[in-house]
Design a protein around this motif. Sequence first.
Motif, short mmCIF file in Angstrom:
data_model
loop_
_atom_site.label_atom_id
_atom_site.label_comp_id
_atom_site.label_asym_id
_atom_site.label_seq_id
_atom_site.Cartn_x
_atom_site.Cartn_y
_atom_site.Cartn_z
N HIS A 36 -21.16 28.13 43.37
CA HIS A 36 -22.40 27.38 43.29
C HIS A 36 -22.38 26.11 44.14
CE1 HIS A 36 -19.71 25.71 40.26
NE2 HIS A 36 -20.38 24.58 40.37
N GLU A 37 -21.21 25.69 44.60
CA GLU A 37 -21.10 24.47 45.39
C GLU A 37 -21.18 24.71 46.90
OE1 GLU A 37 -18.02 21.74 44.34
OE2 GLU A 37 -18.37 21.99 42.19
N GLU A 161 -19.50 11.70 46.72
CA GLU A 161 -20.31 12.72 47.39
C GLU A 161 -21.72 12.70 46.85
OE1 GLU A 161 -18.54 16.57 46.62
OE2 GLU A 161 -18.48 16.22 44.48
N GLY A 162 -22.61 13.40 47.56
CA GLY A 162 -24.00 13.52 47.10
C GLY A 162 -24.68 12.18 46.93
N THR A 167 -25.72 6.22 47.69
CA THR A 167 -25.79 4.89 47.06
C THR A 167 -24.76 3.94 47.68
OG1 THR A 167 -26.56 5.84 44.97
CG2 THR A 167 -25.59 3.64 44.88
N LEU A 168 -23.53 4.42 47.84
CA LEU A 168 -22.50 3.56 48.42
C LEU A 168 -22.85 3.19 49.86
CD1 LEU A 168 -19.75 2.20 48.12
CD2 LEU A 168 -18.69 4.37 48.80
N ALA A 169 -23.33 4.12 50.64
CA ALA A 169 -23.68 3.85 52.03
C ALA A 169 -24.82 2.85 52.15
CB ALA A 169 -24.04 5.15 52.75
#
Length: 171
Positions: A36-37, A161-162, A167-169
């Motif tokens: 699923h990933e 990830e995702g 958010t971090l970027a």
Amino acid sequence: MTFGYPVIDIVPATRDDTPLILQFIKKLAEYEKLAHEVVATEDILRQTLFDGPRKYAEVIIAYCQRDADGPRIPVGFALFFHNFSTFLGRPGLYLEDLFIDPEFRGLGIGKKLLTQLAVIAKERQCGRYEWVVLDWNKPSREFYESLGAVPHAEWIIHRVEGASLDTLANM
């Protein structure tokens, strides 16, 4: 002779192998219960492995043949890239994925792929060659350790990830 497949070749993948690489990735994801990933597509893989301004990873493919004139059967792959050790001041080789079709396991193909990557690491003057393995995958862990790999349990992988990466970027 290796169980009816005396010829085992390990070759670098080419752009034409992109569908095969994606097929192996999906089989590996199924084995790891993570199908699923998988969001990779042939177009994404072509761009990141072969066509883009930078090749982010490399792939080698294992083929078996019953005899020198017989058809080559693709049976496994390894995807790898370089990292860097600041302590060693040298590049390292990181094995991201290794997969052998189940019906071809136990024939020495995984060992040939790992050995070929060790040769590449030495040729490129890498200071180390490493990978991770899922904790529940005892057969693989035992196989790797039989080849001299040493687990480093004190190192814990952290991943962003995702949405967390977004958010971090944007901070």
